[in-house]
Scaffold this motif. Sequence first.
Motif, short mmCIF file in Angstrom:
data_model
loop_
_atom_site.label_atom_id
_atom_site.label_comp_id
_atom_site.label_asym_id
_atom_site.label_seq_id
_atom_site.Cartn_x
_atom_site.Cartn_y
_atom_site.Cartn_z
N GLY A 154 0.82 -1.20 0.00
CA GLY A 154 0.00 0.00 0.00
C GLY A 154 0.85 1.25 0.00
O GLY A 154 0.62 2.18 -0.78
N VAL A 155 1.85 1.31 0.87
CA VAL A 155 2.89 2.34 0.84
C VAL A 155 4.22 1.64 1.10
O VAL A 155 4.37 0.95 2.12
N LEU A 156 5.16 1.79 0.19
CA LEU A 156 6.50 1.24 0.36
C LEU A 156 7.53 2.32 0.62
O LEU A 156 8.45 2.14 1.41
N SER A 157 7.42 3.45 -0.08
CA SER A 157 8.48 4.45 -0.03
C SER A 157 8.30 5.42 1.13
O SER A 157 7.18 5.70 1.56
N THR A 158 9.42 5.94 1.61
CA THR A 158 9.37 6.95 2.66
C THR A 158 8.86 8.27 2.08
O THR A 158 9.37 8.73 1.05
N PRO A 159 7.85 8.89 2.71
CA PRO A 159 7.33 10.17 2.21
C PRO A 159 8.36 11.29 2.34
O PRO A 159 9.49 11.07 2.79
N ARG A 186 7.92 21.68 4.49
CA ARG A 186 7.56 22.39 5.72
C ARG A 186 6.87 23.72 5.42
O ARG A 186 5.94 24.13 6.12
N ASP A 187 7.33 24.41 4.38
CA ASP A 187 6.75 25.71 4.06
C ASP A 187 5.28 25.60 3.69
O ASP A 187 4.47 26.46 4.02
N GLN A 188 4.93 24.54 2.95
CA GLN A 188 3.57 24.37 2.48
C GLN A 188 2.71 23.52 3.40
O GLN A 188 1.55 23.25 3.10
N ASN A 189 3.29 23.06 4.52
CA ASN A 189 2.58 22.18 5.45
C ASN A 189 2.05 20.93 4.73
O ASN A 189 0.93 20.48 4.98
N ARG A 190 2.88 20.38 3.84
CA ARG A 190 2.48 19.20 3.08
C ARG A 190 3.41 18.02 3.35
O ARG A 190 4.62 18.20 3.53
N ILE A 191 2.83 16.84 3.36
CA ILE A 191 3.63 15.62 3.31
C ILE A 191 3.19 14.86 2.06
O ILE A 191 2.01 14.57 1.87
N TYR A 192 4.14 14.58 1.18
CA TYR A 192 3.87 13.83 -0.04
C TYR A 192 4.04 12.35 0.25
O TYR A 192 5.07 11.92 0.79
N VAL A 193 3.03 11.57 -0.10
CA VAL A 193 3.02 10.14 0.15
C VAL A 193 2.59 9.41 -1.12
O VAL A 193 1.57 9.77 -1.72
N SER A 194 3.32 8.40 -1.50
CA SER A 194 2.98 7.59 -2.67
C SER A 194 2.27 6.33 -2.21
O SER A 194 2.75 5.64 -1.31
N SER A 195 1.13 6.01 -2.82
CA SER A 195 0.38 4.81 -2.43
C SER A 195 0.03 3.99 -3.67
O SER A 195 -0.05 4.51 -4.78
N CYS A 196 -0.23 2.69 -3.42
CA CYS A 196 -0.60 1.79 -4.51
C CYS A 196 -1.93 1.13 -4.17
O CYS A 196 -2.07 0.51 -3.11
N ASP A 197 -2.89 1.26 -5.09
CA ASP A 197 -4.22 0.69 -4.93
C ASP A 197 -4.53 -0.15 -6.18
O ASP A 197 -4.21 0.26 -7.30
N LEU A 198 -5.12 -1.32 -5.99
CA LEU A 198 -5.38 -2.21 -7.12
C LEU A 198 -6.26 -1.57 -8.18
O LEU A 198 -6.13 -1.86 -9.37
N ASP A 199 -7.16 -0.69 -7.78
CA ASP A 199 -8.04 -0.03 -8.74
C ASP A 199 -7.40 1.21 -9.36
O ASP A 199 -7.56 1.49 -10.55
N ARG A 200 -6.65 1.97 -8.54
CA ARG A 200 -6.14 3.26 -9.01
C ARG A 200 -4.64 3.24 -9.31
O ARG A 200 -4.08 4.26 -9.72
#
Length: 717
Positions: free
Chosen positions: A177-182, A186-200
């Motif tokens: 579902g998630v393998l890689s480290t996000p 900090r400036d944008q208050n965002r955390i980028y996360v890569s996920s894998c879904d069978l449909d998407r």
Amino acid sequence: MLLPRFNKTINAWPAVAGVGSWAARQTLEGMMKKLPLFAAIALLPACSMLGDGDAPGRVDKLTYHYDAQRSGWNPRETVLTPAAVAGDRFGLLWESPELDSFEGRPPRLQASPLYLDSVKINAGQYRGRFSVAYVATTNGYAYAISTAAHKDVAPGTILWRKRLALKPCEGTLELIGVLSTPVIDRDQNRIYVSSCDLDRQWQMHALDVRTGEDVRGWPLTVDAVTVNRPGVTRNGTNQFPSTLKHWQRGALNLSPDKSRVYMAFGKDGQSGWVVSIDTRNARVASAFSTTPVSDQLQGGMWASGGPSIDKQGRVHIATGASYLMAVRLKAGIPGVYPDSPHSWGQSIIQLSDDPDKGFTLTGTYTPFNYCQVAANDIDLGSSGTIVVDLPESETATPRLMALGGGKQGNFYMLDRDHMPGDLVKRHPCSTDPETDKSLVDPEPQPQFGTRGPINLFGPYSDDIGMMNSAKSRSTAAYFSDGKQHFIFATGSSKAGQDYSTPVPPGLVKVRIMTAPGKPAFPRIAAREMTQTFFNPGSPTVSSNGGRDAIVWVMDPNAPRLTKLDTADAPRPTLYAFDAATLKLLWKTAPGELYPSGKYNEPAVVNGLVLVGTDRVQAFGLLPKSAKPRPRPTATATAAPVLPVGKVPQGKALFAGRCAACHESNASEAPPKAAIASLPKPYLITAMTTGTMQPLAAGMTAEQIDAVAEYLKTQEEK
């Protein structure tokens, strides 16, 4: 306790103190050249890890290995000294609840924990400013977890959770579902996360660190539709596959100005891809494949470290070989495509990423023996690259890039301003180590009798090094005491006919040798010879400037092919070594850590060591009222012996060598029940002279018979 931070300089540059604009940071670097070396070392990494200004002496961990350069070094740790960690007051402080399971599958962290020291949480029932660990699991969830007491909220409390994959993808050994480290902006208050879904399939999320909700316009699907648009792909006519064929294990990284987030893709039997995503407009901006056509099945970018990015914005990543070509198709050297232009398997590539033009190949390096090792699936790309900058007064090659380990166990160091390879084609096959174009020790190396790349984890072999025989799958870490420069690498030296039995050293210290006006080169400084690692994660270094340095290593205590998402999965061990001597300072007690994934590293921040297992576990200095813990011992650890009895021994051998394919829904290999139904003589023949001979290499006739006997017991159930 705060390390002096040259506060007047920092306060004069508020944008930099808050991880501000790239232009401001460049200006500050110009000022820093006038400071003493130690001041520069203490100051610059701190700028990349500061929080939002409320506590300027505190440290954030925004990305894998601490920074975009993948240095692996936190030089701002003032609490956890070697004496403190080796004493009787260092131990487990708290644990979060176990994270969410999925259809009976326990959670595992292959992604490493990240950390923000001060976040204003405003989601759900929790409101206020918290210190927060961010983690994401193979089951497809992301979490924010409190790391310190806040009013009536205890450390370990889950502040928010976000389900990213409704149907997490199935990997060979676990859910993905998630393998890689996000990575956190900090400036944008965002955390980028890569996920894998069978449909998407694969998606890139931009979550608000305060709420866990996707930022407007996100997530972005990364697939054939978004990648294969005209003008996006580079390097030939290769097309991103329309079906789910890739894994995205490499840690995410951000460009210096945070306008691009990078994803690396790799899986056996596929070309590798690095994808650049425009963070301002949520779109795929550019993509580069490792081969010019899709039927060249080489070059996966699957190392957990992902790309390293230097201050000039250049992207560096290592590529691998192919088990499919080497073992199943037995393609040999022709299957490495040494005569093909623009084919970059088993290499390190350097890319620029222009906002208008996208990726351009700007440098390459390919080891002298790439044909032989790639033909035997001994990946260079199992390890990640790191970027190292030295003072120009010390060497003619101040801008370095290094890779420590790979499946062969070699160490490579390059002048990244003058990458030695061609931009069109790899060099012809060679067996002469003196032809290698990396920065090598001028002294002869024992495995060659001549000059050549140094070997960290032996025995050296061009023939054996895949699967459980691989030497390293981690990303090295850099440290400087202000006078000398070192790189620490983890792996697993081997013994036995098939090099599958781990032995020390598993931790090696390399010194970067420098002299004014001359190229730098690496030389082994020390080896740790008391502890045995199976498949260790990347080392990280914490220090107080140039002193009190500690090397931290987490090992799953399991070979590569062991399934780790079972109820009886091995328990990992976290180690702390004195960086000066490699003496063992401390390690977790047996069973103290819960089962985890592979390729994980701890986050060492502000006196805490945050470990991701099936939960978050935190270590630090215990209160004086707590019972002192026993002191650690440096007694050598060894690989466990096989169980007594033919069937138990066969079960253990099957788990280590065969289960990865024959017990996986994602593998094309026949399931265990199917092969168990075959006659025992057929099973023995398959492992001795048939298709399974490569995976049974080094096993005795008695061990092969034990595996066959175990399989026949499974047929009867």
